[in-house]
Write a protein that holds these residues in place. Structure first.
Motif, PDB file in Angstrom:
ATOM      1  N   LYS A  98       0.830  -1.207   0.000  1.00  0.00           N
ATOM      2  CA  LYS A  98       0.000   0.000   0.000  1.00  0.00           C
ATOM      3  C   LYS A  98       0.865   1.259   0.000  1.00  0.00           C
ATOM      4  O   LYS A  98       1.837   1.366   0.739  1.00  0.00           O
ATOM      5  N   THR A 100       0.213   5.428   0.313  1.00  0.00           N
ATOM      6  CA  THR A 100      -0.761   6.459   0.640  1.00  0.00           C
ATOM      7  C   THR A 100      -0.135   7.827   0.420  1.00  0.00           C
ATOM      8  O   THR A 100       0.979   8.094   0.877  1.00  0.00           O
ATOM      9  N   LYS A 190      -9.753   7.071  -3.008  1.00  0.00           N
ATOM     10  CA  LYS A 190      -9.418   8.489  -2.991  1.00  0.00           C
ATOM     11  C   LYS A 190     -10.499   9.294  -2.269  1.00  0.00           C
ATOM     12  O   LYS A 190     -11.647   8.863  -2.161  1.00  0.00           O
ATOM     13  N   ARG A 243      -6.648  12.807  -0.392  1.00  0.00           N
ATOM     14  CA  ARG A 243      -6.059  11.544   0.077  1.00  0.00           C
ATOM     15  C   ARG A 243      -6.188  10.496  -1.019  1.00  0.00           C
ATOM     16  O   ARG A 243      -7.219  10.411  -1.705  1.00  0.00           O
ATOM     17  N   GLN A 244      -5.130   9.719  -1.199  1.00  0.00           N
ATOM     18  CA  GLN A 244      -5.163   8.605  -2.145  1.00  0.00           C
ATOM     19  C   GLN A 244      -4.459   7.405  -1.534  1.00  0.00           C
ATOM     20  O   GLN A 244      -3.367   7.534  -0.995  1.00  0.00           O
ATOM     21  N   GLU A 245      -5.108   6.259  -1.648  1.00  0.00           N
ATOM     22  CA  GLU A 245      -4.494   4.994  -1.253  1.00  0.00           C
ATOM     23  C   GLU A 245      -4.442   4.090  -2.481  1.00  0.00           C
ATOM     24  O   GLU A 245      -5.456   3.865  -3.141  1.00  0.00           O
ATOM     25  N   SER A 247      -3.250   0.295  -3.539  1.00  0.00           N
ATOM     26  CA  SER A 247      -2.830  -0.990  -2.993  1.00  0.00           C
ATOM     27  C   SER A 247      -3.018  -2.085  -4.029  1.00  0.00           C
ATOM     28  O   SER A 247      -3.697  -1.895  -5.046  1.00  0.00           O
ATOM     29  N   PHE A 267     -13.094   6.333   3.352  1.00  0.00           N
ATOM     30  CA  PHE A 267     -12.065   5.428   3.838  1.00  0.00           C
ATOM     31  C   PHE A 267     -12.482   4.850   5.173  1.00  0.00           C
ATOM     32  O   PHE A 267     -13.118   5.486   5.985  1.00  0.00           O
TER      33      PHE A 267
END
Length: 268
Positions: A98, A100, A190, A243-245, A247, A267
């Protein structure tokens, strides 16, 4: 990462995750910023040398993740082309499987300003012809290959057999990029960036780009987290946060699970 990426400033690096600020394209510039002239396509942030942030916000409890805080502040050179005082901070957190990214833009100017923003995710795939993107079904998009004309996505999933450059609007917080050959799925989550750009240059455009290998288009795909259609407006000393993750999960886990009507959640 492009096999022909330029590694010397001020040229942007073709690959990774360029930060596009304060605009995503020079077409948007003329509409949103009064055609200030020499502002670079996709903004100047991706072409600048950033610094370590000496005053980062407190970190939440970390579970086996590594983090770094970077900052980019307006310079005299930037103010000549975009006369707005800003501070752009980026927190990068990496853990097993992941990545972030948490961008923040603060207005340190005495006047209100607006901007557009994107994290351009260059994803490595086995074969672009075997990749599908799920989570954008039934949504409206602007087709940059058709003079930004607006269409509605009709397919059950996005697949690729030629050049694509689209801005999908009001997208869900979760999108899946499924790589059948590798049996791997990139899961993109996101927040604060409602739009998504899907881009692959295909063969003719790839050959015309000096910093992209002729065959690189076959093993890459960009799916961006972005705020484009509605610019972000900041009054003096206000701050925007995204925010962006990104994975990786098993393809069988994600495929077919991303009905846009069922994934409009934040999230967890």
């Amino acid at each position: 990462m492009s096999s022909k990426a330029f590694w010397k400033p001020p040229k942007a690096i073709r690959g990774g995750i360029p930060v596009c600020f304060p605009q995503l394209s020079n077409v948007i510039l003329s509409v949103q910023f009064g055609n200030l002239g020499s502002l670079e396509q996709h903004g100047f942030a991706r072409n600048r040398m950033w610094s370590l942030d000496n005053d980062p916000s407190p970190l939440p409890p970390a579970n086996n993740q590594s983090s770094v805080d970077l900052v980019l502040k307006s310079t005299e050179e930037d103010l000549k082309t975009w006369p707005r005082g800003f501070e752009l901070r980026l927190r990068i957190c990496l853990s097993a499987g992941k990545l972030t990214l948490i961008p923040r833009v603060r207005n340190v100017d005495s006047k209100t300003f607006s901007f557009t923003f994107a994290l351009r995710n260059y994803l490595s795939v086995s074969d672009i012809s075997e990749v599908r993107v799920e989570g954008l079904e039934t949504l409206d998009y602007l087709d940059n290959l058709m003079r930004k004309e607006r269409f509605t996505e009709q397919a059950d999933a996005i697949t690729f057999d030629g050049e694509m450059d689209r801005v999908y609007l009001s997208t869900p917080t979760k999108i899946a990029i499924i790589d059948h050959e590798k049996k791997r799925t990139f899961e993109l989550r996101k927040d604060g960036m409602p739009d998504s750009v899907v881009w692959n240059p295909w063969d003719k455009k790839a050959k015309a780009m000096p910093d992209l290998g002729d065959e690189d288009y076959k093993t890459m795909l960009c799916v961006d987290s972005a705020a484009i259609e509605t610019p972000i407006i900041l009054k003096p000393f206000e701050e925007w946060k995204g925010r962006q993750e990104l994975s990786t999960v098993s393809s069988s886990y994600c495929s077919g699970q991303l009905d846009p009507r069922q994934v409009l959640y934040g999230f967890r």
